[in-house]
Design a protein around this motif. Structure first.
Motif, PDB file in Angstrom:
ATOM      1  N   VAL A 135       0.870  -1.180   0.000  1.00 46.09           N
ATOM      2  CA  VAL A 135       0.000   0.000   0.000  1.00 46.09           C
ATOM      3  C   VAL A 135       0.899   1.220   0.000  1.00 46.09           C
ATOM      4  CG1 VAL A 135      -1.803   1.285   1.185  1.00 46.09           C
ATOM      5  CG2 VAL A 135      -1.811  -1.207   1.281  1.00 46.09           C
ATOM      6  N   THR A 136       0.665   2.146  -0.922  1.00 42.16           N
ATOM      7  CA  THR A 136       1.443   3.374  -0.980  1.00 42.16           C
ATOM      8  C   THR A 136       0.491   4.574  -0.989  1.00 42.16           C
ATOM      9  OG1 THR A 136       1.494   3.328  -3.416  1.00 42.16           O
ATOM     10  CG2 THR A 136       3.344   2.303  -2.247  1.00 42.16           C
ATOM     11  N   GLY A 137       0.991   5.693  -0.519  1.00 41.75           N
ATOM     12  CA  GLY A 137       0.207   6.921  -0.534  1.00 41.75           C
ATOM     13  C   GLY A 137       1.121   8.106  -0.757  1.00 41.75           C
ATOM     14  N   VAL A 138       0.691   9.047  -1.567  1.00 43.32           N
ATOM     15  CA  VAL A 138       1.483  10.246  -1.822  1.00 43.32           C
ATOM     16  C   VAL A 138       0.610  11.484  -1.658  1.00 43.32           C
ATOM     17  CG1 VAL A 138       3.130   9.111  -3.366  1.00 43.32           C
ATOM     18  CG2 VAL A 138       1.044  10.096  -4.313  1.00 43.32           C
ATOM     19  N   GLY A 139       1.213  12.548  -1.159  1.00 42.43           N
ATOM     20  CA  GLY A 139       0.506  13.813  -0.987  1.00 42.43           C
ATOM     21  C   GLY A 139       1.515  14.943  -0.902  1.00 42.43           C
ATOM     22  N   THR A 140       1.034  16.168  -1.045  1.00 48.07           N
ATOM     23  CA  THR A 140       1.909  17.334  -1.019  1.00 48.07           C
ATOM     24  C   THR A 140       1.506  18.273   0.110  1.00 48.07           C
ATOM     25  OG1 THR A 140       2.290  17.221  -3.411  1.00 48.07           O
ATOM     26  CG2 THR A 140       2.771  19.309  -2.322  1.00 48.07           C
ATOM     27  N   LEU A 141       2.485  18.631   0.929  1.00 46.83           N
ATOM     28  CA  LEU A 141       2.296  19.595   2.010  1.00 46.83           C
ATOM     29  C   LEU A 141       2.832  20.934   1.515  1.00 46.83           C
ATOM     30  CD1 LEU A 141       1.605  20.221   4.996  1.00 46.83           C
ATOM     31  CD2 LEU A 141       3.910  19.438   5.585  1.00 46.83           C
ATOM     32  N   THR A 142       1.958  21.929   1.374  1.00 43.77           N
ATOM     33  CA  THR A 142       2.404  23.214   0.825  1.00 43.77           C
ATOM     34  C   THR A 142       3.389  23.898   1.769  1.00 43.77           C
ATOM     35  OG1 THR A 142       0.626  24.525   1.820  1.00 43.77           O
ATOM     36  CG2 THR A 142       0.160  23.489  -0.305  1.00 43.77           C
ATOM     37  N   TYR A 143       4.239  24.737   1.209  1.00 42.21           N
ATOM     38  CA  TYR A 143       5.256  25.408   2.020  1.00 42.21           C
ATOM     39  C   TYR A 143       4.658  26.385   3.042  1.00 42.21           C
ATOM     40  CZ  TYR A 143       8.686  23.243  -1.033  1.00 42.21           C
ATOM     41  OH  TYR A 143       9.441  22.319  -1.709  1.00 42.21           O
ATOM     42  N   PRO A 144       3.599  27.129   2.704  1.00 45.76           N
ATOM     43  CA  PRO A 144       2.979  27.963   3.745  1.00 45.76           C
ATOM     44  C   PRO A 144       2.447  27.135   4.913  1.00 45.76           C
ATOM     45  CG  PRO A 144       2.320  28.734   1.576  1.00 45.76           C
ATOM     46  CD  PRO A 144       3.045  27.433   1.363  1.00 45.76           C
ATOM     47  N   ASP A 145       1.843  25.968   4.618  1.00 46.89           N
ATOM     48  CA  ASP A 145       1.344  25.112   5.697  1.00 46.89           C
ATOM     49  C   ASP A 145       2.496  24.545   6.530  1.00 46.89           C
ATOM     50  OD1 ASP A 145      -1.305  25.508   5.098  1.00 46.89           O
ATOM     51  OD2 ASP A 145      -1.507  23.708   3.861  1.00 46.89           O
ATOM     52  N   LEU A 146       3.590  24.167   5.861  1.00 49.12           N
ATOM     53  CA  LEU A 146       4.752  23.655   6.590  1.00 49.12           C
ATOM     54  C   LEU A 146       5.353  24.742   7.464  1.00 49.12           C
ATOM     55  CD1 LEU A 146       6.817  21.467   7.212  1.00 49.12           C
ATOM     56  CD2 LEU A 146       8.054  22.114   5.121  1.00 49.12           C
ATOM     57  N   ALA A 147       5.414  25.978   6.960  1.00 48.91           N
ATOM     58  CA  ALA A 147       5.942  27.102   7.756  1.00 48.91           C
ATOM     59  C   ALA A 147       5.065  27.346   8.983  1.00 48.91           C
ATOM     60  CB  ALA A 147       6.024  28.359   6.895  1.00 48.91           C
ATOM     61  N   ASP A 148       3.744  27.206   8.815  1.00 50.95           N
ATOM     62  CA  ASP A 148       2.838  27.367   9.962  1.00 50.95           C
ATOM     63  C   ASP A 148       3.103  26.304  11.021  1.00 50.95           C
ATOM     64  OD1 ASP A 148       1.619  29.559   8.872  1.00 50.95           O
ATOM     65  OD2 ASP A 148      -0.071  28.453   8.027  1.00 50.95           O
ATOM     66  N   LEU A 149       3.396  25.078  10.574  1.00 50.02           N
ATOM     67  CA  LEU A 149       3.689  24.004  11.521  1.00 50.02           C
ATOM     68  C   LEU A 149       4.980  24.267  12.286  1.00 50.02           C
ATOM     69  CD1 LEU A 149       2.721  20.895   9.337  1.00 50.02           C
ATOM     70  CD2 LEU A 149       1.544  21.683  11.392  1.00 50.02           C
ATOM     71  N   ILE A 150       5.988  24.813  11.599  1.00 48.19           N
ATOM     72  CA  ILE A 150       7.252  25.137  12.274  1.00 48.19           C
ATOM     73  C   ILE A 150       7.043  26.273  13.272  1.00 48.19           C
ATOM     74  CG2 ILE A 150       9.592  26.030  11.913  1.00 48.19           C
ATOM     75  CD1 ILE A 150       9.623  24.513   9.256  1.00 48.19           C
ATOM     76  N   GLY A 151       6.191  27.228  12.897  1.00 47.95           N
ATOM     77  CA  GLY A 151       5.778  28.245  13.851  1.00 47.95           C
ATOM     78  C   GLY A 151       6.734  29.410  14.047  1.00 47.95           C
ATOM     79  N   GLN A 152       7.723  29.553  13.183  1.00 52.47           N
ATOM     80  CA  GLN A 152       8.653  30.679  13.307  1.00 52.47           C
ATOM     81  C   GLN A 152       8.119  31.871  12.518  1.00 52.47           C
ATOM     82  OE1 GLN A 152      11.454  30.883  15.216  1.00 52.47           O
ATOM     83  NE2 GLN A 152      11.557  33.036  14.603  1.00 52.47           N
ATOM     84  N   GLU A 153       7.928  32.999  13.186  1.00 52.24           N
ATOM     85  CA  GLU A 153       7.351  34.176  12.542  1.00 52.24           C
ATOM     86  C   GLU A 153       8.215  34.652  11.370  1.00 52.24           C
ATOM     87  OE1 GLU A 153       5.793  38.683  13.687  1.00 52.24           O
ATOM     88  OE2 GLU A 153       6.605  37.339  15.237  1.00 52.24           O
ATOM     89  N   GLY A 154       7.561  34.899  10.253  1.00 53.14           N
ATOM     90  CA  GLY A 154       8.245  35.430   9.082  1.00 53.14           C
ATOM     91  C   GLY A 154       8.966  34.391   8.248  1.00 53.14           C
ATOM     92  N   LEU A 155       8.907  33.113   8.620  1.00 57.56           N
ATOM     93  CA  LEU A 155       9.620  32.074   7.883  1.00 57.56           C
ATOM     94  C   LEU A 155       8.984  31.826   6.520  1.00 57.56           C
ATOM     95  CD1 LEU A 155      11.781  29.817   7.768  1.00 57.56           C
ATOM     96  CD2 LEU A 155      10.098  28.306   8.867  1.00 57.56           C
ATOM     97  N   LYS A 156       9.803  31.841   5.472  1.00 57.61           N
ATOM     98  CA  LYS A 156       9.371  31.544   4.113  1.00 57.61           C
ATOM     99  C   LYS A 156      10.146  30.328   3.614  1.00 57.61           C
ATOM    100  CE  LYS A 156       6.887  35.372   3.813  1.00 57.61           C
ATOM    101  NZ  LYS A 156       5.413  35.367   3.710  1.00 57.61           N
ATOM    102  N   LEU A 157       9.427  29.369   3.063  1.00 56.53           N
ATOM    103  CA  LEU A 157      10.065  28.153   2.569  1.00 56.53           C
ATOM    104  C   LEU A 157       9.871  28.035   1.067  1.00 56.53           C
ATOM    105  CD1 LEU A 157       8.841  25.690   5.349  1.00 56.53           C
ATOM    106  CD2 LEU A 157      11.135  26.646   5.124  1.00 56.53           C
ATOM    107  N   SER A 158      10.862  27.451   0.411  1.00 53.52           N
ATOM    108  CA  SER A 158      10.788  27.253  -1.035  1.00 53.52           C
ATOM    109  C   SER A 158      11.742  26.129  -1.432  1.00 53.52           C
ATOM    110  CB  SER A 158      11.142  28.550  -1.780  1.00 53.52           C
ATOM    111  OG  SER A 158      12.476  28.937  -1.476  1.00 53.52           O
ATOM    112  N   GLU A 159      11.671  25.759  -2.705  1.00 55.53           N
ATOM    113  CA  GLU A 159      12.572  24.715  -3.222  1.00 55.53           C
ATOM    114  C   GLU A 159      13.551  25.334  -4.207  1.00 55.53           C
ATOM    115  OE1 GLU A 159      13.878  22.121  -6.483  1.00 55.53           O
ATOM    116  OE2 GLU A 159      12.293  23.650  -6.622  1.00 55.53           O
TER     117      GLU A 159
END
Length: 262
Positions: A135-159
């Motif tokens: 059984v496999t599963g794939v999904g994408t966690l957006t960078y704004p949502d990941l930044a919210d999880l990290i919780g650091q104010e002003g953090l911007k993530l990208s690839e």
């Protein structure tokens, strides 16, 4: 001779009618079998969808109504053989608890159960085990949502070049600098660890005191992402930075579907 020809024509017409009738009967039988096959597949898909939805509720996760497709035609042949090629389960708008009161969100979680062994006697009686080899599963966690999880104010993530890059404002020497660093991603026991390295800030003096301040700031950005319990025992195996977000791959082997699947 006229009588011979006259007697041949009715026979030819009768034979043509018989052939047409036979073809029509075959078409009717074929259409009926297709209808029965699709009805059986639709019924099974609804049952699987209901049980996956039940699992989500038990795990305090949410999603839109599961979209289930049993691949392979004909369906009834797979039932008789006791083996299903692939069962596709699509969960739109998936979200679940990620620890510390936070929620992980994925716009789409695409699950595939392959080589599902389901003997006809087991399906009919409800006794015995039904097992998916993988059984496999794939999904994408957006960078704004990941930044919210990290919780650091002003953090911007990208690839960038296949790596996860983080940028955030940083206070030092009474000034605000824009710190940038590369994130290291590791997966262990279903937990994704995010740490940053090679953090730099343009215009920031390279002196021991400032370096210590930067190192302490980097430690604050470290974060363990606890992916919530997923249907069918899926565990995070790999994460990969992509342009649209963090691509999450999950998997499991020899998964029992008897209690929450087929």
């Amino acid at each position: 001779m006229a009588e011979v020809y006259g007697s041949a024509r009715p026979r030819k017409r009768w034979g043509r009618r018989l052939l047409i009738t036979f073809v029509v009967l075959l078409l009717i039988i074929g259409a009926a079998l297709v209808a029965v096959d699709r009805f059986g597949a639709s019924y099974a898909e609804r049952e699987i969808g209901d049980r996956v939805a039940q699992q989500l509720t038990e795990q305090k996760a949410t999603a839109e109504k599961p979209d289930v497709t049993i691949a392979g035609v004909p369906f009834l042949t797979q039932v008789l053989a006791g083996n299903y090629q692939e069962i596709k389960i699509l969960l739109n708008k998936f979200s679940g608890p990620a620890g510390d009161g936070k929620t992980i969100k994925m716009d789409k979680l695409d699950i595939r159960a392959k080589d599902v062994n389901a003997p006809l006697d087991t399906v009919r009686s409800g006794n015995g085990d039904i097992v998916a080899a993988t059984v496999t599963g794939v999904g994408t966690l957006t960078y704004p949502d990941l930044a919210d999880l990290i919780g650091q104010e002003g953090l911007k993530l990208s690839e960038r070049d296949g790596k996860l890059i983080g940028a955030a404002p940083f206070q030092a020497l009474g000034q605000t600098f824009n710190a940038t660093g590369t994130a290291n991603l590791a997966v262990k026991d279903g937990v994704v660890s995010v740490t940053f390295a090679d953090v730099t800030a343009e215009g920031l003096p390279n002196i021991p005191l400032v370096r210590t301040l930067v190192d302490n700031y980097v430690k604050q950005l470290a974060f363990n992402l606890e992916v919530p319990a997923l249907p069918l025992g899926l565990k995070v195996q790999k994460v990969e930075p992509r342009a649209d977000g963090l691509y999450v791959t999950t998997g499991a082997s020899n998964v029992s579907l008897s209690s929450g699947g087929l």
